[in-house]
Every structure is written in structure tokens, then in C-alpha cells.
Design a protein around this motif. Structure first.
Motif, short mmCIF file in Angstrom:
data_model
loop_
_atom_site.label_atom_id
_atom_site.label_comp_id
_atom_site.label_asym_id
_atom_site.label_seq_id
_atom_site.Cartn_x
_atom_site.Cartn_y
_atom_site.Cartn_z
N LEU A 6 46.00 30.04 34.30
CA LEU A 6 46.76 30.91 35.39
C LEU A 6 47.01 29.79 36.33
N LYS A 7 46.32 28.56 36.36
CA LYS A 7 46.75 27.72 37.54
C LYS A 7 48.04 26.97 36.94
N LYS A 8 48.19 26.62 35.87
CA LYS A 8 49.49 26.13 35.17
C LYS A 8 50.63 26.82 35.58
N THR A 9 50.33 28.15 34.99
CA THR A 9 51.38 29.17 35.26
C THR A 9 51.85 29.27 36.63
N CYS A 10 50.95 29.60 37.55
CA CYS A 10 51.25 29.74 38.92
C CYS A 10 51.90 28.47 39.55
N ALA A 11 51.29 27.28 39.19
CA ALA A 11 51.96 26.16 39.78
C ALA A 11 53.37 25.92 39.24
N LYS A 12 53.81 26.26 38.18
CA LYS A 12 55.18 26.20 37.65
C LYS A 12 56.02 27.11 38.37
N LEU A 13 55.33 28.51 38.76
CA LEU A 13 56.22 29.28 39.31
C LEU A 13 56.30 29.09 40.89
N GLY A 14 55.27 28.45 41.62
CA GLY A 14 55.38 28.26 42.90
C GLY A 14 54.62 29.20 43.58
N ILE A 15 53.65 29.89 42.77
CA ILE A 15 53.01 31.06 43.35
C ILE A 15 51.33 30.62 43.88
N ASN A 16 50.96 31.04 44.76
CA ASN A 16 49.55 30.64 45.21
C ASN A 16 48.70 31.39 44.44
N TYR A 17 47.72 30.80 43.75
CA TYR A 17 47.02 31.51 42.85
C TYR A 17 45.45 31.25 43.48
N ILE A 18 44.69 32.52 43.35
CA ILE A 18 43.42 33.01 43.74
C ILE A 18 42.55 33.33 42.88
N PHE A 19 41.44 32.67 42.12
CA PHE A 19 40.72 33.19 41.15
C PHE A 19 39.69 34.27 41.42
N LYS A 20 39.61 35.30 40.95
CA LYS A 20 38.79 36.53 41.16
C LYS A 20 37.85 36.61 39.86
N ALA A 21 36.46 36.84 40.23
CA ALA A 21 35.52 37.33 39.20
C ALA A 21 34.36 37.92 40.05
N SER A 22 33.75 38.79 39.35
CA SER A 22 32.49 39.41 39.93
C SER A 22 31.06 39.02 39.16
N PHE A 23 30.35 38.69 40.10
CA PHE A 23 28.85 38.39 39.66
C PHE A 23 28.08 39.86 39.36
N ASP A 24 28.71 40.73 39.62
CA ASP A 24 28.20 42.05 39.48
C ASP A 24 28.96 43.18 39.97
N LYS A 25 28.96 44.00 38.83
CA LYS A 25 29.84 45.42 38.98
C LYS A 25 29.15 46.43 39.14
N ALA A 26 28.73 46.59 40.36
CA ALA A 26 27.60 47.71 40.82
C ALA A 26 27.97 49.26 40.81
N ASN A 27 29.18 49.36 40.49
CA ASN A 27 29.77 50.81 40.75
C ASN A 27 30.53 51.46 39.13
N ARG A 28 29.72 50.74 38.20
CA ARG A 28 30.25 51.00 36.65
C ARG A 28 29.92 52.53 36.55
N THR A 29 30.86 53.47 35.60
CA THR A 29 30.67 54.54 35.38
C THR A 29 29.28 54.99 34.68
N SER A 30 29.07 54.31 34.01
CA SER A 30 27.58 54.48 33.26
C SER A 30 26.71 53.51 33.53
N GLY A 31 25.18 53.84 33.90
CA GLY A 31 24.40 52.95 34.07
C GLY A 31 23.83 52.02 32.91
N LYS A 32 24.66 52.67 31.71
CA LYS A 32 24.50 51.54 30.30
C LYS A 32 25.22 50.52 30.42
#
Length: 239
Positions: A6-32
Motif C-alpha cells: 500500500l505504500k507503493k500504491t498510495c505514493a503512486k496515487l498521491g494519497i497519504n497512507y497510515i498503517f493500522k493494525a491491532s495488538f489486541d482485539k478486546a471486543n471479539r464476539t466470542s471469547g474463543k
């Protein structure tokens, strides 16, 4: 892989890119359900992405204690939709001085998000974004009221549209479902109304994703999708 692509794609299109990811998903539907690598390992990965690809990084936090640790690594702290009214975590995030992205609760009127933003601003931090991610419509479904984008923008804060969580079908089983065929149409509509940023979940193989598999776009489709969005954005008057 996602960051590199996405860094390459966004640079080509002139879009500011912010990478997002979660270290924990604390509100999942199931505890499993898979939650993530945890605070320490997750922040280590995010720091590596930030340094290697020279990208701003965003992650969500679920407790006041996590805000300080995360702020040492990332550029933007995100408050999950279910926590958008929790004063302590809003103020803890604001006190870091980082940009705070508040996701609108599925249960809130858009005008109420100004009050959430004011809790952050009370810490002396004016760096606040508001994110639309759909509103609860009966059981296991969300709808997007595009008036909300206008209303939240009138609060004076940048507004982000979450194109993939807006097509979720929360709960209803071991994990949330979704209707990804609507992602493109809803995103185009949001850009036409007027937004400051677009939030998209993507994965090289969505069916194998450990979280939100039902609402992700395949990575190989993102380039064409963003090109379409960029063309539309270019002809929409910006307010």
C-alpha cells in the motif's frame, strides 16, 4: 506485506497512507476468537513497520494503561467504538499529545461525538479525528446515515469513513459476518458527501484473516479501488 504494497500504491496515487493494525482485539464476539499478539509483541511489530517503511502508524487501545505504552510507538491512538464514551480512556489518550481517532459508537447519534471530542480536548490536545462506522439497525446489522458525516464535520474535526466495518453484521455466531459487496458503493457515497480520510481493512487472503474476515477487501483489489476513489475525490468540492 500490506504495508509494503500500500505504500507503493498510495505514493503512486498521491494519497497519504497510515498503517493500522491491532495488538489486541478486546471486543471479539466470542471469547474463543483470536485476539492478537498482545501489547508487547504487537507494539514491537508496529514499531518495525513504522521504521522499515517510514510510515505513520495507528493502533487502538482498550484501557487507560495501554495509552502510554502505545504512544511511545505509534503516531495515532484509536478509541474503539464501544469505548467512545469512556471518559478515562479518552482523557488518557488525549494526555499523550498524540492524534486521537475516536470511532463513533454504533449506538450514538453523530452530534453526540462532539461531546466525546471535548473530553479529549479538555486535556489540551486539539488533535482529534472522528470516524463513522455505521449505526445499529435492529439485530446483527448496521446502516450508514450519511447525514452523520455532515453533522460530525460541523463539529470542526476531521471525519474519517470506515468503509469495511460499516458493512459488518455484528455477532450472530462465533464471529461477526459482513456484506463486503457494498464496500465500494458506500465508500464512493462517503467521498461524494465529503470526508477527510478513508479507513479500509485489507488482507492478502481475507478468508484466512484471523479477524474481520467477512469485511475485508483482497489486497490485490485495493489499487483499483483507491484509484477510483481518488478520481472521485478530485471532482468533489472540498469544504
Amino acid at each position: 506485506e500490506v504495508a509494503a504494497s500500500l505504500k507503493k500504491t498510495c505514493a503512486k496515487l498521491g494519497i497519504n497512507y497510515i498503517f493500522k493494525a491491532s495488538f489486541d482485539k478486546a471486543n471479539r464476539t466470542s471469547g474463543k476468537s483470536f485476539r492478537g499478539p498482545g501489547l508487547i509483541e504487537g507494539l514491537t511489530v508496529l514499531a518495525r513497520v513504522r521504521e522499515k517503511f517510514e510510515l505513520p502508524v495507528l493502533t487502538d487501545v482498550h484501557t487507560e494503561e495501554q495509552t502510554g505504552n502505545a504512544a511511545e510507538v505509534v503516531d495515532i491512538l484509536q478509541i474503539p467504538a464501544f469505548l467512545c464514551r469512556q471518559t478515562d480512556i479518552l482523557q488518557a489518550a488525549g494526555s499523550t499529545g498524540k492524534i486521537v481517532n475516536i470511532k463513533k459508537g454504533q449506538f450514538l447519534a453523530p452530534g453526540d461525538m462532539k461531546k466525546a471530542a471535548e473530553k479529549v480536548r479538555a486535556t489540551g490536545n486539539p488533535n482529534i479525528w472522528l470516524t463513522e462506522r455505521g449505526t445499529t439497525f435492529g439485530y446483527h446489522d448496521l446502516v450508514v446515515d450519511y447525514r452523520g458525516l455532515v453533522i460530525m464535520r460541523e463539529s470542526g474535526y476531521p471525519v474519517i469513513y470506515d468503509a469495511t466495518h460499516s458493512v459488518q453484521q455484528p455477532g450472530g455466531g462465533e464471529q461477526s459476518g459482513g456484506q463486503p459487496r457494498f464496500i465500494r458503493a458506500l465508500a464512493r457515497a462517503a467521498v461524494a458527501v465529503g470526508i477527510d480520510g478513508l479507513f479500509i481493512e485489507t488482507h492478502p487472503n481475507p478468508k484466512a484473516a484471523k479477524s474481520d474476515a467477512a469485511t475485508q477487501l483482497p489486497l490485490h483489489e485495493i489499487g483499483n479501488f483507491l484509484e477510483e476513489i481518488a478520481r472521485l475525490h478530485a471532482v468533489i468540492p472540498q469544504y
